[in-house]
Design a protein around this motif. Structure first.
Motif, PDB file in Angstrom:
ATOM      1  N   THR A 292       0.522  -1.585  -0.113  1.00 45.58           N
ATOM      2  CA  THR A 292      -0.342  -0.105  -0.399  1.00 45.58           C
ATOM      3  C   THR A 292       0.759   1.052  -0.319  1.00 45.58           C
ATOM      4  OG1 THR A 292       0.022   0.038   2.315  1.00 45.58           O
ATOM      5  CG2 THR A 292      -1.635  -0.615   0.844  1.00 45.58           C
ATOM      6  N   HIS A 293       0.512   2.120  -0.514  1.00 44.81           N
ATOM      7  CA  HIS A 293       1.064   4.027  -0.114  1.00 44.81           C
ATOM      8  C   HIS A 293      -0.185   5.191  -0.167  1.00 44.81           C
ATOM      9  CE1 HIS A 293       3.892   2.888  -3.241  1.00 44.81           C
ATOM     10  NE2 HIS A 293       3.280   1.662  -3.887  1.00 44.81           N
ATOM     11  N   LEU A 294      -0.776   4.596   0.271  1.00 43.08           N
ATOM     12  CA  LEU A 294      -2.399   5.211   0.370  1.00 43.08           C
ATOM     13  C   LEU A 294      -3.092   5.035   1.974  1.00 43.08           C
ATOM     14  CD1 LEU A 294      -3.868   6.594  -2.638  1.00 43.08           C
ATOM     15  CD2 LEU A 294      -1.987   7.834  -1.195  1.00 43.08           C
ATOM     16  N   MET A 295      -3.176   5.512   2.321  1.00 41.08           N
ATOM     17  CA  MET A 295      -4.120   5.557   3.891  1.00 41.08           C
ATOM     18  C   MET A 295      -4.786   4.481   3.982  1.00 41.08           C
ATOM     19  SD  MET A 295      -3.616   4.209   8.130  1.00 41.08           S
ATOM     20  CE  MET A 295      -1.616   4.969   7.598  1.00 41.08           C
ATOM     21  N   ARG A 296      -6.143   4.986   3.176  1.00 41.14           N
ATOM     22  CA  ARG A 296      -7.269   4.542   2.681  1.00 41.14           C
ATOM     23  C   ARG A 296      -6.630   3.150   1.982  1.00 41.14           C
ATOM     24  NH1 ARG A 296      -7.362   8.601  -1.198  1.00 41.14           N
ATOM     25  NH2 ARG A 296      -6.656   8.338  -3.609  1.00 41.14           N
ATOM     26  N   GLN A 297      -6.388   2.938   1.495  1.00 36.26           N
ATOM     27  CA  GLN A 297      -5.232   1.612   1.200  1.00 36.26           C
ATOM     28  C   GLN A 297      -5.609   0.349   1.646  1.00 36.26           C
ATOM     29  OE1 GLN A 297      -2.003   2.367  -1.298  1.00 36.26           O
ATOM     30  NE2 GLN A 297      -3.289   1.881  -3.366  1.00 36.26           N
ATOM     31  N   VAL A 298      -4.681   0.638   2.662  1.00 31.11           N
ATOM     32  CA  VAL A 298      -4.299  -0.331   4.008  1.00 31.11           C
ATOM     33  C   VAL A 298      -6.130  -0.575   4.524  1.00 31.11           C
ATOM     34  CG1 VAL A 298      -4.013   0.125   6.596  1.00 31.11           C
ATOM     35  CG2 VAL A 298      -2.257   0.648   4.617  1.00 31.11           C
ATOM     36  N   HIS A 299      -7.131   0.912   5.040  1.00 31.15           N
ATOM     37  CA  HIS A 299      -8.410   0.447   5.257  1.00 31.15           C
ATOM     38  C   HIS A 299      -9.049  -0.230   4.355  1.00 31.15           C
ATOM     39  CE1 HIS A 299     -12.186   1.882   7.878  1.00 31.15           C
ATOM     40  NE2 HIS A 299     -12.485   1.628   6.973  1.00 31.15           N
ATOM     41  N   SER A 300      -9.251  -0.118   2.907  1.00 36.28           N
ATOM     42  CA  SER A 300     -10.056  -1.098   2.682  1.00 36.28           C
ATOM     43  C   SER A 300      -9.705  -2.571   2.157  1.00 36.28           C
ATOM     44  CB  SER A 300     -10.062  -0.351   1.187  1.00 36.28           C
ATOM     45  OG  SER A 300      -9.000  -0.418   0.281  1.00 36.28           O
ATOM     46  N   ARG A 301      -8.345  -2.062   2.855  1.00 34.77           N
ATOM     47  CA  ARG A 301      -7.423  -4.127   2.500  1.00 34.77           C
ATOM     48  C   ARG A 301      -8.354  -4.549   3.583  1.00 34.77           C
ATOM     49  NH1 ARG A 301      -3.355  -4.154  -1.026  1.00 34.77           N
ATOM     50  NH2 ARG A 301      -3.570  -2.715  -2.558  1.00 34.77           N
ATOM     51  N   ILE A 302      -7.999  -3.988   5.493  1.00 34.95           N
ATOM     52  CA  ILE A 302      -8.046  -4.487   6.231  1.00 34.95           C
ATOM     53  C   ILE A 302      -9.769  -4.764   6.435  1.00 34.95           C
ATOM     54  CG2 ILE A 302      -8.608  -4.310   8.535  1.00 34.95           C
ATOM     55  CD1 ILE A 302      -5.616  -2.327   8.659  1.00 34.95           C
ATOM     56  N   ALA A 303     -10.759  -3.793   5.280  1.00 32.06           N
ATOM     57  CA  ALA A 303     -11.774  -4.252   5.680  1.00 32.06           C
ATOM     58  C   ALA A 303     -12.633  -5.694   4.798  1.00 32.06           C
ATOM     59  CB  ALA A 303     -12.823  -2.737   5.007  1.00 32.06           C
ATOM     60  N   GLU A 304     -11.862  -5.848   3.570  1.00 33.22           N
ATOM     61  CA  GLU A 304     -12.036  -6.673   3.080  1.00 33.22           C
ATOM     62  C   GLU A 304     -11.169  -8.130   3.157  1.00 33.22           C
ATOM     63  OE1 GLU A 304      -9.443  -6.226  -0.535  1.00 33.22           O
ATOM     64  OE2 GLU A 304     -10.798  -4.717  -1.396  1.00 33.22           O
ATOM     65  N   PHE A 305     -10.106  -7.876   4.095  1.00 32.01           N
ATOM     66  CA  PHE A 305     -10.122  -9.071   4.794  1.00 32.01           C
ATOM     67  C   PHE A 305     -11.056  -9.598   5.651  1.00 32.01           C
ATOM     68  CE2 PHE A 305      -8.310 -10.488   9.178  1.00 32.01           C
ATOM     69  CZ  PHE A 305      -8.055 -11.650   9.065  1.00 32.01           C
ATOM     70  N   ARG A 306     -11.794  -8.706   7.000  1.00 28.61           N
ATOM     71  CA  ARG A 306     -13.007  -8.639   7.143  1.00 28.61           C
ATOM     72  C   ARG A 306     -14.019  -9.649   6.871  1.00 28.61           C
ATOM     73  NH1 ARG A 306     -12.294  -9.278  13.375  1.00 28.61           N
ATOM     74  NH2 ARG A 306     -14.116  -7.750  13.457  1.00 28.61           N
ATOM     75  N   GLU A 307     -14.186  -8.869   6.263  1.00 25.03           N
ATOM     76  CA  GLU A 307     -15.385  -9.474   5.225  1.00 25.03           C
ATOM     77  C   GLU A 307     -15.649 -11.136   4.553  1.00 25.03           C
ATOM     78  OE1 GLU A 307     -15.977  -7.479   1.847  1.00 25.03           O
ATOM     79  OE2 GLU A 307     -16.795  -5.254   2.647  1.00 25.03           O
ATOM     80  N   SER A 308     -14.034 -11.974   4.187  1.00 27.29           N
ATOM     81  CA  SER A 308     -13.890 -12.376   3.951  1.00 27.29           C
ATOM     82  C   SER A 308     -12.880 -13.320   5.319  1.00 27.29           C
ATOM     83  CB  SER A 308     -12.501 -13.017   3.231  1.00 27.29           C
ATOM     84  OG  SER A 308     -11.656 -12.461   3.432  1.00 27.29           O
ATOM     85  N   THR A 309     -13.465 -13.039   6.655  1.00 28.14           N
ATOM     86  CA  THR A 309     -12.954 -13.984   7.627  1.00 28.14           C
ATOM     87  C   THR A 309     -13.829 -14.480   9.467  1.00 28.14           C
ATOM     88  OG1 THR A 309     -10.894 -12.836   7.557  1.00 28.14           O
ATOM     89  CG2 THR A 309     -10.825 -13.647   9.524  1.00 28.14           C
ATOM     90  N   VAL A 310     -14.378 -15.562   9.287  1.00 27.95           N
ATOM     91  CA  VAL A 310     -15.351 -15.844  10.339  1.00 27.95           C
ATOM     92  C   VAL A 310     -14.113 -15.168  11.783  1.00 27.95           C
ATOM     93  CG1 VAL A 310     -15.538 -17.660  12.110  1.00 27.95           C
ATOM     94  CG2 VAL A 310     -15.866 -17.268   9.677  1.00 27.95           C
ATOM     95  N   SER A 311     -15.311 -14.350  12.397  1.00 32.52           N
ATOM     96  CA  SER A 311     -14.793 -13.751  13.723  1.00 32.52           C
ATOM     97  C   SER A 311     -14.626 -14.961  15.383  1.00 32.52           C
ATOM     98  CB  SER A 311     -15.017 -12.674  14.244  1.00 32.52           C
ATOM     99  OG  SER A 311     -14.525 -11.588  12.639  1.00 32.52           O
ATOM    100  N   ARG A 312     -13.505 -14.435  16.030  1.00 32.89           N
ATOM    101  CA  ARG A 312     -13.680 -15.427  17.284  1.00 32.89           C
ATOM    102  C   ARG A 312     -14.992 -14.913  18.082  1.00 32.89           C
ATOM    103  NH1 ARG A 312      -7.680 -13.657  18.337  1.00 32.89           N
ATOM    104  NH2 ARG A 312      -8.065 -14.144  20.232  1.00 32.89           N
ATOM    105  N   PRO A 313     -15.695 -15.200  19.021  1.00 33.62           N
ATOM    106  CA  PRO A 313     -17.167 -15.021  19.694  1.00 33.62           C
ATOM    107  C   PRO A 313     -16.065 -13.815  20.728  1.00 33.62           C
ATOM    108  CG  PRO A 313     -16.900 -16.960  19.730  1.00 33.62           C
ATOM    109  CD  PRO A 313     -15.631 -16.731  18.608  1.00 33.62           C
TER     110      PRO A 313
END
Length: 319
Positions: A292-313
Motif C-alpha cells: 500500500t501507498h495510501l492509508m485509505r488503501q490500508v483501510h480498504s484492505r483490512i475491511a476486505e479481510f474482515r469480510e472474508s474472515t470468521v471472527s472469534r466470538p
C-alpha cells in the motif's frame, strides 16, 4: 535467558546505543512512549523520538523535511497550528532541557512509511527501534470480535517488520482497557498475549510508578499537553496519567468523554513489551497491506479481510 530481577525489555536494549522510540498510531501516541524514552536517556543512551502524525504536516516549509515523508518538528514549528502534538512535545522537551526534536511521519501506506523509517534509521545510525501504542489494538491479529482502530498501528508494524539491519525491533503497549470504547474485547487481547508468550515474543510487563523520575515527568508532560491542546486533549494519555496517579473508575479530565463511562484502573499504567517480528508474524492480514501507498488503501484492505474472515466470538471476564 534473563534473571527475574532483570527487565527483559531493557535487557534487549542494554547493548543499543542509538534508540528510536516511535508512536505507532498517530495523535499523542508518542507521549505513551515518553517514560520509556526518558528512562533510556537517563541511562546515557542516544534517543530519538518520532510519531505517525495526524497534524497538518503538508503546510511545513521545505527546510522542515529531512527526507520524503519525514518531517523535522521543533518547538517553533507551525506556530499557527493549534493541534500539533509533536510540536507540543518538542516544547515540553526544551523546557526540561532534553533534545527537542520530534520527527513526524504523514499518514501514508506501508511502502512510503517504510522508506521514511529507513531514512531516519540511516540519518542517526539507529540500532534499536521501540514502537509504542497507546492502547492495545496493535496486539490484535485480525480475527477478533472488534479491531479498534488498527490502520495506523499495523501500517507502522508492517513498515518496520521488513526493515532489515536493525538488531532490535520491539513493540510496547500501554493503556490496557482504553480501547474498550472502540470495540476491543480485552479478553481476546489477553488471549493474544498468551499466544505471543508461547511463541517467545512476549517480553513481560512493568508499571510506570509516579514515584519514579520518569513517571513524574510523564505526568507533567501530559498536563502540559492538555493545557496547550484544550480543544482536543488525549483521552488515552489522560487515562494512563490518571492511572499512574492512582485514580480509579469513571475519571473525568475532558469533555470529550462526555456521555461515556471510563474505567481507569492500575492495568492502564502497565507497559506490555513484545518482539516486533514475532508480533508481526501473528497478524493475519499484514501481507495484504504490504504494497500500500495510501492509508485509505490500508483501510480498504483490512475491511476486505474482515469480510472474508470468521471472527472469534467475544468473551467476558469471569466474575
Amino acid at each position: 535467558m534473563t534473571s527475574l530481577h532483570t527487565n527483559p525489555l531493557f535487557a534487549r536494549l542494554a547493548g543499543a546505543e542509538r534508540i528510536l522510540v516511535a508512536g505507532a498510531g498517530g495523535g499523542f501516541d508518542i507521549y505513551s512512549g515518553l517514560p520509556l524514552a526518558l528512562s533510556l536517556l537517563h541511562q546515557g543512551k542516544e534517543v530519538h523520538l518520532a510519531n505517525l502524525s495526524f497534524s497538518a504536516l503538508a503546510g511545513l516549509p521545505p527546510d522542515s523535511w529531512a527526507a520524503d515523508d519525514l518531517a523535522v518538528v521543533t518547538p517553533d514549528s507551525a506556530a499557527h497550528q493549534s493541534y500539533f502534538p509533536e510540536r507540543t512535545l518538542a516544547q515540553w522537551l526544551r523546557r526540561h532541557g532534553y533534545p527537542a526534536t520530534v520527527y513526524a511521519f504523514p499518514r501514508t501506506g506501508v511502502r512510503p512509511l517504510r522508506a521514511a523509517y529507513q531514512a531516519l534509521v540511516e540519518l542517526h545510525d539507529v540500532d534499536a527501534v521501540v514502537l509504542v501504542d497507546g492502547g492495545t489494538d496493535i496486539l490484535l491479529r485480525g480475527d477478533e470480535a472488534g479491531l479498534g482502530t488498527p490502520e495506523e498501528d499495523l501500517t507502522s508494524v508492517a513498515a518496520l517488520a521488513a526493515l532489515d539491519g536493525i538488531p532490535n525491533r520491539l513493540v510496547v503497549s500501554v493503556g490496557f482497557g482504553v480501547d474498550a470504547y472502540h470495540g476491543v474485547n480485552h479478553v481476546q487481547v489477553l488471549e493474544n498475549i498468551a499466544a505471543l508468550e508461547r511463541d517467545g515474543a512476549y517480553l513481560g510487563a512493568f508499571s510506570i510508578p509516579r514515584a519514579t523520575r520518569e513517571g513524574a515527568l510523564y505526568l507533567d508532560a501530559v498536563a502540559h499537553a492538555q493545557h496547550h491542546t484544550p480543544e482536543h486533549p488525549s483521552i488515552v494519555n489522560g487515562s494512563i496519567a490518571a492511572a499512574v496517579r492512582g485514580s480509579f473508575g469513571d475519571v473525568r479530565f475532558t469533555d470529550r468523554t462526555r456521555g461515556s463511562e471510563l474505567f481507569v484502573n492500575p492495568l492502564m499504567s502497565l507497559y506490555f513489551a513484545f518482539d516486533l517480528p514475532g508480533l508481526a508474524a501473528r497478524c493475519l492480514y499484514l501481507d495484504r497491506i504490504e504494497d500500500t501507498h495510501l492509508m485509505r488503501q490500508v483501510h480498504s484492505r483490512i475491511a476486505e479481510f474482515r469480510e472474508s474472515t470468521v471472527s472469534r466470538p467475544p468473551r467476558r471476564f469471569p466474575h
